[in-house]
Write an enzyme that holds these catalytic residues in place. Structure first.
Site, PDB file in Angstrom:
ATOM      1  N   ASP A 167      40.244  23.760  11.555  1.00  0.00           N
ATOM      2  CA  ASP A 167      39.090  24.412  11.852  1.00  0.00           C
ATOM      3  C   ASP A 167      38.278  24.578  10.774  1.00  0.00           C
ATOM      4  O   ASP A 167      38.775  24.059   9.263  1.00  0.00           O
ATOM      5  CB  ASP A 167      39.449  25.751  12.179  1.00  0.00           C
ATOM      6  CG  ASP A 167      40.506  26.478  11.577  1.00  0.00           C
ATOM      7  OD1 ASP A 167      40.871  26.071  10.493  1.00  0.00           O
ATOM      8  OD2 ASP A 167      41.075  27.597  11.957  1.00  0.00           O
ATOM      9  N   ASN A 190      45.696  38.825  15.650  1.00  0.00           N
ATOM     10  CA  ASN A 190      45.778  38.826  17.051  1.00  0.00           C
ATOM     11  C   ASN A 190      46.425  37.633  17.776  1.00  0.00           C
ATOM     12  O   ASN A 190      46.219  37.562  19.072  1.00  0.00           O
ATOM     13  CB  ASN A 190      44.234  39.042  17.605  1.00  0.00           C
ATOM     14  CG  ASN A 190      43.475  37.724  16.901  1.00  0.00           C
ATOM     15  OD1 ASN A 190      43.881  36.665  16.422  1.00  0.00           O
ATOM     16  ND2 ASN A 190      42.140  37.864  16.955  1.00  0.00           N
ATOM     17  N   HIS A 226      45.975  34.410  17.064  1.00  0.00           N
ATOM     18  CA  HIS A 226      45.246  33.255  17.161  1.00  0.00           C
ATOM     19  C   HIS A 226      45.964  32.126  16.486  1.00  0.00           C
ATOM     20  O   HIS A 226      46.640  32.200  15.389  1.00  0.00           O
ATOM     21  CB  HIS A 226      43.814  33.448  16.985  1.00  0.00           C
ATOM     22  CG  HIS A 226      43.407  33.600  15.463  1.00  0.00           C
ATOM     23  ND1 HIS A 226      42.461  34.233  15.049  1.00  0.00           N
ATOM     24  CD2 HIS A 226      43.990  33.053  14.400  1.00  0.00           C
ATOM     25  CE1 HIS A 226      42.290  34.380  13.624  1.00  0.00           C
ATOM     26  NE2 HIS A 226      43.343  33.554  13.188  1.00  0.00           N
ATOM     27  N   GLU A 276      40.678  32.226  19.811  1.00  0.00           N
ATOM     28  CA  GLU A 276      40.754  33.363  19.619  1.00  0.00           C
ATOM     29  C   GLU A 276      41.295  34.004  21.160  1.00  0.00           C
ATOM     30  O   GLU A 276      40.969  33.326  21.872  1.00  0.00           O
ATOM     31  CB  GLU A 276      39.102  34.126  19.432  1.00  0.00           C
ATOM     32  CG  GLU A 276      39.015  33.903  17.912  1.00  0.00           C
ATOM     33  CD  GLU A 276      39.366  34.755  16.855  1.00  0.00           C
ATOM     34  OE1 GLU A 276      40.507  35.214  16.947  1.00  0.00           O
ATOM     35  OE2 GLU A 276      38.590  35.096  15.793  1.00  0.00           O
TER      36      GLU A 276
END
Ligand code: GLP
Length: 241
Positions: free
Chosen positions: A67, A136, A138, A143
């Site tokens: 990313d 979380n 990810h 996400e």
């Protein structure tokens, strides 16, 4: 999923580096999928030390990163390009022309994402994908949401992620709100996946990833469906399992 218990961050980093080293030794022209964040920094340091000692040769290796923030130029010290260069590329003999990240400065999201999918396909797919895990759950910047996005796409970062990454920026307002990330299909197509997880603050996310339902609300949970995943986690990260 094979879970390897490490004592602490240093031990996790040595073990993860050994697994990547084995990949590079057995297939010198392999494609490594690489990750950013604090989790893999020690792994990169150990790989660089292996190169320094003359044990590892990255001259035939190609790398594709997961990313990149949208809107940060490569020379911004918070861009993932800068991170990779600083922590890894500049420390080993990988050919800079064989290192790829999404182009964060391409304002046309669709163009940036299709181009990155083309690059990943053109290098022949990923042999070993290194991943960290977000608080979380990810992976990359995929996400929590309603779906698993297949291909490279532009994401709006969640508040949790913006807050978690704030520590690297002067202020929360400087944290980019969007990023380009490889999708789940590309990650899942890697022949082998190596996840590094450290710290008590990741314990709940790790438990949900490994033992919870497979759901896009915890993107890492999809890794349960891959047949060659190694998770190297330290005792603190494994404390809820
Ligand atoms: C970032 C990255 C992820 C990374 C995750 C965890 O947002 N996009 O690839 O795995 O957060 O980061 P850290 O290792 O610093 O906890």
């Amino acid at each position: 999923m094979r879970i390897i218990r490490a004592k602490d961050y240093e031990d996790m980093s040595r073990k993860a580096a050994a697994i990547i080293a084995a990949q590079v030794i057995t297939k010198p022209n392999c494609v490594l999928g690489l990750a950013t964040g604090s989790s893999p920094i020690g792994t990169y340091a150990n790989l660089a030390a292996g190169y320094e000692k003359g044990d590892l040769d990255f001259s035939g290796v190609t790398t594709v990163n997961l990313d990149e923030y949208k809107g940060l130029p490569r020379d911004n010290d918070q861009s993932y390009y800068y991170f990779m260069n600083h922590n890894f590329f500049s420390k080993v003999n990988v050919d800079p022309a064989r290192t790829f990240l999404p182009d964060g400065m391409e304002a046309d999201s669709d163009k940036a994402c299709r181009e990155y999918d083309r690059i990943v396909a053109s290098v022949g797919g990923v042999d070993l994908q290194l991943l960290g895990l977000g608080h979380n759950g990810h992976i990359g910047f995929n996400e929590p949401g309603e779906v698993f996005e297949a291909d490279t796409h532009c994401v709006d970062l969640t508040e949790t992620t913006i807050k978690a990454n704030q520590r690297f920026f002067a202020s929360i307002d400087d944290v980019p709100r969007q990023a380009y990330t490889m999708g789940i299909k590309t990650i899942m197509r890697a022949k082998k996946i190596l996840v590094v997880v450290s710290g008590k603050d990741k314990a709940a996310a790790l438990k949900a990833t490994c033992t919870g339902p497979i759901t896009p609300q915890v993107q890492g949970s999809v890794l349960q469906l891959h047949n060659d995943v190694i998770i190297v986690a330290d005792e603190a990260a494994l404390s809820e399992m």
